[in-house]
Design an enzyme around this catalytic site. Structure first.
Site, PDB file in Angstrom:
ATOM      1  N   THR A 117      32.400  37.617  47.924  1.00 43.80           N
ATOM      2  CA  THR A 117      32.944  38.452  49.007  1.00 43.80           C
ATOM      3  C   THR A 117      33.472  39.779  48.485  1.00 43.80           C
ATOM      4  O   THR A 117      34.363  40.379  49.066  1.00 43.80           O
ATOM      5  CB  THR A 117      34.080  37.692  49.716  1.00 43.80           C
ATOM      6  OG1 THR A 117      34.978  37.201  48.704  1.00 43.80           O
ATOM      7  CG2 THR A 117      33.550  36.521  50.517  1.00 43.80           C
ATOM      8  N   GLY A 118      32.924  40.238  47.389  1.00 39.68           N
ATOM      9  CA  GLY A 118      33.316  41.554  46.867  1.00 39.68           C
ATOM     10  C   GLY A 118      34.084  41.467  45.565  1.00 39.68           C
ATOM     11  O   GLY A 118      34.411  40.366  45.091  1.00 39.68           O
ATOM     12  N   HIS A 160      -4.118  55.669  41.692  1.00 42.40           N
ATOM     13  CA  HIS A 160      -4.598  54.533  42.466  1.00 42.40           C
ATOM     14  C   HIS A 160      -5.162  53.487  41.518  1.00 42.40           C
ATOM     15  O   HIS A 160      -5.886  53.858  40.593  1.00 42.40           O
ATOM     16  CB  HIS A 160      -5.703  54.986  43.430  1.00 42.40           C
ATOM     17  CG  HIS A 160      -6.340  53.857  44.171  1.00 42.40           C
ATOM     18  ND1 HIS A 160      -5.694  53.228  45.211  1.00 42.40           N
ATOM     19  CD2 HIS A 160      -7.528  53.224  44.010  1.00 42.40           C
ATOM     20  CE1 HIS A 160      -6.481  52.261  45.673  1.00 42.40           C
ATOM     21  NE2 HIS A 160      -7.601  52.224  44.957  1.00 42.40           N
ATOM     22  N   GLY A 169      43.526  46.470  25.314  1.00 44.03           N
ATOM     23  CA  GLY A 169      44.284  47.712  25.145  1.00 44.03           C
ATOM     24  C   GLY A 169      45.299  47.944  26.240  1.00 44.03           C
ATOM     25  O   GLY A 169      45.181  47.432  27.351  1.00 44.03           O
ATOM     26  N   LEU A 183      30.318  43.265  23.189  1.00 44.94           N
ATOM     27  CA  LEU A 183      30.406  44.512  23.956  1.00 44.94           C
ATOM     28  C   LEU A 183      29.540  44.403  25.215  1.00 44.94           C
ATOM     29  O   LEU A 183      28.728  43.495  25.347  1.00 44.94           O
ATOM     30  CB  LEU A 183      29.917  45.679  23.087  1.00 44.94           C
ATOM     31  CG  LEU A 183      30.756  45.954  21.824  1.00 44.94           C
ATOM     32  CD1 LEU A 183      30.042  46.981  20.931  1.00 44.94           C
ATOM     33  CD2 LEU A 183      32.149  46.462  22.186  1.00 44.94           C
ATOM     34  N   GLY A 185      26.240  39.681  50.655  1.00 39.84           N
ATOM     35  CA  GLY A 185      26.122  40.950  49.933  1.00 39.84           C
ATOM     36  C   GLY A 185      25.150  40.786  48.773  1.00 39.84           C
ATOM     37  O   GLY A 185      24.356  39.838  48.734  1.00 39.84           O
ATOM     38  N   ARG A 236      36.783  41.318  24.818  1.00 39.02           N
ATOM     39  CA  ARG A 236      35.762  40.269  24.790  1.00 39.02           C
ATOM     40  C   ARG A 236      35.149  40.173  23.401  1.00 39.02           C
ATOM     41  O   ARG A 236      35.189  41.125  22.647  1.00 39.02           O
ATOM     42  CB  ARG A 236      34.633  40.665  25.749  1.00 39.02           C
ATOM     43  CG  ARG A 236      34.470  39.749  26.884  1.00 39.02           C
ATOM     44  CD  ARG A 236      33.161  39.987  27.611  1.00 39.02           C
ATOM     45  NE  ARG A 236      33.347  39.463  28.947  1.00 39.02           N
ATOM     46  CZ  ARG A 236      33.447  40.198  30.037  1.00 39.02           C
ATOM     47  NH1 ARG A 236      33.326  41.477  29.967  1.00 39.02           N
ATOM     48  NH2 ARG A 236      33.682  39.644  31.201  1.00 39.02           N
ATOM     49  N   ASP A 253      34.011  51.000  38.085  1.00 43.76           N
ATOM     50  CA  ASP A 253      34.520  50.139  39.164  1.00 43.76           C
ATOM     51  C   ASP A 253      36.024  50.299  39.374  1.00 43.76           C
ATOM     52  O   ASP A 253      36.538  49.913  40.428  1.00 43.76           O
ATOM     53  CB  ASP A 253      34.244  48.654  38.833  1.00 43.76           C
ATOM     54  CG  ASP A 253      32.784  48.278  39.006  1.00 43.76           C
ATOM     55  OD1 ASP A 253      31.952  49.179  39.251  1.00 43.76           O
ATOM     56  OD2 ASP A 253      32.474  47.073  38.904  1.00 43.76           O
ATOM     57  N   GLU A 284      37.745  46.858  23.186  1.00 49.71           N
ATOM     58  CA  GLU A 284      37.143  45.760  23.952  1.00 49.71           C
ATOM     59  C   GLU A 284      37.724  44.442  23.473  1.00 49.71           C
ATOM     60  O   GLU A 284      37.700  44.148  22.281  1.00 49.71           O
ATOM     61  CB  GLU A 284      35.610  45.760  23.792  1.00 49.71           C
ATOM     62  CG  GLU A 284      34.894  44.599  24.480  1.00 49.71           C
ATOM     63  CD  GLU A 284      35.202  44.477  25.969  1.00 49.71           C
ATOM     64  OE1 GLU A 284      34.890  45.409  26.723  1.00 49.71           O
ATOM     65  OE2 GLU A 284      35.785  43.445  26.375  1.00 49.71           O
TER      66      GLU A 284
END
Ligand code: NAI
Length: 462
Positions: A267-268, A441, A115, A38, A178, A35, A309, A33
């Protein structure tokens, strides 16, 4: 140089979960990583910080709109924006440190830096090259933006800039109705900004159940957001810190302009795989820039896997997590599996919107015979007591077998309520199975049961 069974590249929800599961399964694991903290987009500049701002501003909304009616009178809170941002940063810190703790606990090495993969079986980080029998690429995504629109993260911003604006804008134009546009649009509307959302399609939240889309738009409009649908944004020009947005109405091609202090481009997102060296390795990509994998998340290069992603499918943290766990299991010789038919999607506005499985629109297209059971939160005692009676639960079941095919909820805690139906779907349940289950309930969950009852002989409180 060190030698590992698995090196995961990226520590977002896909990567860190994959790393933890690999370690739990006895594999020597490291995670790369670059950044400083983490957790990837989700923890640092996505899900978690936006939820902190949504929570804070929802509290403000409650104080402004509902407190007096409940007999809570007195000074309404004013907004200390700096403090709200530090609360958000505090939440980020707690969460990212939590992952660091989990890495230590599971003896996962954090390889700090960006990496790349010089060859199969090797991962380079800074001046070091490490060996790994298996490499999992979990490098996530970045905002895709719009051609010709320059993002400066001050006047023209993505979700990243929206989480640390210097001040609350008077007028915010959001491009794209969105998930990101509506969640962050809600935040700023509650903080007093005039929010106008410009959407290319004729509906908000593309792909969602049609009835939910309509109700959702109505409720957001009541909260002060305004919508221009069927409008294609052409460009944004910034002069002395003010933006002019140009868009074309798709129905008659007429051109319009809008002035704004801040423009959020939502927009995505697109997969982020820069600098990994995938092209040189011959890793196959889709024409949308995603890494192509087989059913076990392995690319065409043996030993290199990809999840989240960066591959096909919805860009959702929990989808990435599931793929991370499953890939770890596949690598460990177990039967990793993800049921892509049962991945919930949630929008954390107020009310929340949640869905899983098929929509009516999809079933109609497939010619699949179905029935619908619907129940309004107006008939739910708890929701009425809590000023949360807007919205409904809709369950779609097979017309002949009663098996649940999909569920769509707009209403209080929809993002939590949906999971009862996810579990039901995983077990291949019929609507009647949910209807016959005793629900406590008074709870919001009763609305789920009532919708299931409505698939059969009818809801009781309607
Ligand atoms: P999105 O794909 O959800 O929505 C983008 C919208 O922009 C679409 O409605 C599209 O028609 C519109 N659009 C595109 N070009 C346009 C133009 N030129 N003019 C006007 N409108 C235009 O993308 P979003 O909201 O940026 O989110 C990105 C990803 O992040 C999504 O996959 C989303 O699921 C994920 N995400 C999920 C969250 C959650 O689960 N709660 C929260 C935030 C993001």
């Amino acid at each position: 140089m060190a030698s590992y069974d698995v090196i995961v590249i990226g520590s977002g929800p896909g990567g860190y979960v994959a790393a933890i599961r690999c370690a739990q399964l006895g594999l020597r694991t490291a995670c790369v990583e670059g950044r400083d903290t983490l957790g990837g987009t989700c923890l640092n500049i996505g899900c978690i910080p936006s939820k902190a701002l949504l929570h804070a501003t929802h509290m403000l909304h409650e104080a402004e709109h509902n407190f007096a009616a409940m007999g809570l009178k007195g000074k309404t809170p004013t907004v200390d924006w700096k403090q709200m941002l530090s609360y958000k940063d505090e939440v980020i810190g707690q969460n990212t440190k939590g992952i660091e703790f989990l890495f230590k606990k599971n003896k996962i090495d954090w390889l700090k830096g960006w990496g790349s993969i010089p060859s199969a079986g090797k991962v380079a980080v800074g001046d070091d090259t490490h060996e790994a029998k298996h490499i999992i690429v979990a490098t996530g995504s970045v905002p895709s933006g719009l051609p010709g629109i320059e993002i400066d993260e001050k006047t023209v911003i993505t979700s990243t800039g929206a989480l640390e604006l210097g001040k609350i804008p008077k007028k915010l134009v959001v491009i794209g109705a969105g998930v990101i546009g509506l969640e962050l649009g809600s935040v700023y509307a509650r903080l007093g900004a005039e929010v106008q959302v410009i959407e290319y399609l004729e509906t908000i939240t593309p792909g969602m159940d049609g009835e939910v889309q309509k109700t959702f738009q109505k409720l957001l409009t009541k909260q002060g957001l305004s919508f221009t649908l069927g409008a294609a944004v052409q460009g944004v020009e910034v002069t002395r810190g003010k933006a002019t947005v140009t868009y074309r109405a798709r129905k008659d091609d007429s051109e319009h302009t809008l002035e704004a202090d801040t423009v959020l481009v939502a927009t995505g997102r697109k997969p982020y795989t820069d600098g990994l060296g995938l092209a040189d390795l011959g890793v196959e990509m889709t024409d949308r820039g995603q890494i192509r994998t087989d059913a076990h998340w392995q690319t065409n290069v043996k030993g290199i896997y990809a999840i989240g992603d960066a591959v096909t499918g919805p860009m959702l943290a929990h989808k990435a997590e599931d793929e991370g766990m499953a890939t770890a299991e596949v690598i460990a010789g177990k039967a990793g599996h993800v049921n892509y038919g049962v991945i919930p999607a949630v929008i954390y506005t107020h009310p929340e919107v949640a869905s899983v499985g098929k929509t009516e629109e999809e079933l109609k297209k497939d010619g699949h015979a179905y029935k619908v059971g619907k129940f309004s939160f107006m008939g739910n005692g708890r929701a009425k007591a809590n000023f949360a009676a807007d919205g409904f639960v809709k369950i779609i079941a097979d017309k002949n077998t009663d098996r649940i095919l999909g569920a769509h909820i707009i209403g209080p805690m929809a993002g939590d309520l949906i999971h009862e139906l996810c579990v039901a779907m995983e077990f291949g349940a019929a609507a009647q199975d949910v209807a016959l289950t005793c629900h406590a309930h008074p709870t919001y969950s009763e609305a789920v049961r009532e919708a299931a009852l409505a698939c059969g002989d009818g809801a009781i409180h309607m």
